[in-house]
Design a protein around this motif. Structure first.
Motif, short mmCIF file in Angstrom:
data_model
loop_
_atom_site.label_atom_id
_atom_site.label_comp_id
_atom_site.label_asym_id
_atom_site.label_seq_id
_atom_site.Cartn_x
_atom_site.Cartn_y
_atom_site.Cartn_z
N MET A 157 9.49 -9.90 4.83
CA MET A 157 8.34 -9.02 5.00
C MET A 157 8.25 -8.01 3.87
SD MET A 157 5.88 -8.93 7.01
CE MET A 157 4.65 -8.25 5.93
N GLY A 158 9.38 -7.50 3.42
CA GLY A 158 9.36 -6.53 2.34
C GLY A 158 8.82 -7.11 1.05
N LEU A 159 9.34 -8.26 0.66
CA LEU A 159 8.89 -8.87 -0.59
C LEU A 159 7.45 -9.37 -0.47
CD1 LEU A 159 12.11 -10.82 -1.61
CD2 LEU A 159 11.24 -8.68 -2.55
N GLY A 160 7.09 -9.91 0.70
CA GLY A 160 5.72 -10.37 0.90
C GLY A 160 4.71 -9.23 0.84
N ALA A 161 5.07 -8.10 1.41
CA ALA A 161 4.17 -6.94 1.40
C ALA A 161 4.06 -6.34 0.00
CB ALA A 161 4.66 -5.88 2.39
N ILE A 162 5.16 -6.29 -0.73
CA ILE A 162 5.11 -5.77 -2.09
C ILE A 162 4.23 -6.65 -2.97
CG2 ILE A 162 6.48 -5.45 -4.19
CD1 ILE A 162 8.73 -4.40 -2.42
N GLY A 163 4.41 -7.95 -2.86
CA GLY A 163 3.61 -8.88 -3.66
C GLY A 163 2.13 -8.77 -3.37
N SER A 164 1.79 -8.71 -2.09
CA SER A 164 0.37 -8.58 -1.72
C SER A 164 -0.21 -7.26 -2.19
CB SER A 164 0.21 -8.68 -0.20
OG SER A 164 0.54 -9.97 0.24
N GLY A 165 0.54 -6.19 -2.02
CA GLY A 165 0.05 -4.87 -2.42
C GLY A 165 -0.20 -4.77 -3.91
N VAL A 166 0.74 -5.27 -4.69
CA VAL A 166 0.58 -5.22 -6.15
C VAL A 166 -0.58 -6.11 -6.59
CG1 VAL A 166 1.69 -5.86 -8.32
CG2 VAL A 166 2.97 -4.60 -6.60
N GLY A 167 -0.68 -7.29 -6.01
CA GLY A 167 -1.77 -8.20 -6.38
C GLY A 167 -3.14 -7.65 -6.05
N GLU A 168 -3.27 -7.08 -4.87
CA GLU A 168 -4.57 -6.52 -4.49
C GLU A 168 -4.90 -5.28 -5.31
OE1 GLU A 168 -5.15 -6.02 -0.28
OE2 GLU A 168 -4.11 -7.90 0.11
N GLY A 169 -3.92 -4.48 -5.62
CA GLY A 169 -4.15 -3.31 -6.45
C GLY A 169 -4.60 -3.68 -7.85
N MET A 170 -3.98 -4.71 -8.41
CA MET A 170 -4.38 -5.17 -9.75
C MET A 170 -5.80 -5.73 -9.73
SD MET A 170 -0.83 -6.86 -11.12
CE MET A 170 -1.61 -7.56 -12.56
N ALA A 171 -6.14 -6.46 -8.68
CA ALA A 171 -7.49 -7.02 -8.58
C ALA A 171 -8.53 -5.90 -8.48
CB ALA A 171 -7.59 -7.94 -7.37
#
Length: 86
Positions: free
Chosen positions: A25-39
């Protein structure tokens, strides 16, 4: 006499499942957050450069964020499976 507490196999498996759920959950949430922020950041840059295309850029950004969010949802499903099935 001292009482010795032995850690048995079932407890080790549960501990590993809890650790795995937290990591998933930690790594999945970090990845999603960074990806959406960059978009969102790139969409803001694109709209600032070409305001006439704001609608198209926003729609494209939202589709990309939906795909990125699916990674976080998959991580949540894996974490829940580890918590409640294992």
């Amino acid at each position: 006499m001292e009482a010795c507490m032995a850690i048995e196999g079932v407890e080790i498996i549960k501990a590993a499942a809890y650790l795995g759920a937290g990591l998933a959950m930690g790594l999945g949430a970090i990845g999603s957050g960074v990806g959406e922020g960059m978009a969102a950041a790139k969409a803001c840059e694109g709209i600032a450069r070409n305001p006439a295309e704001a609608g198209l850029i926003t729609r494209t950004m939202l589709v990309g964020q939906a795909v990125t969010e699916s990674t976080g949802i998959y991580a949540l499903v894996v974490a829940l499976l580890l918590l409640f099935v294992v």
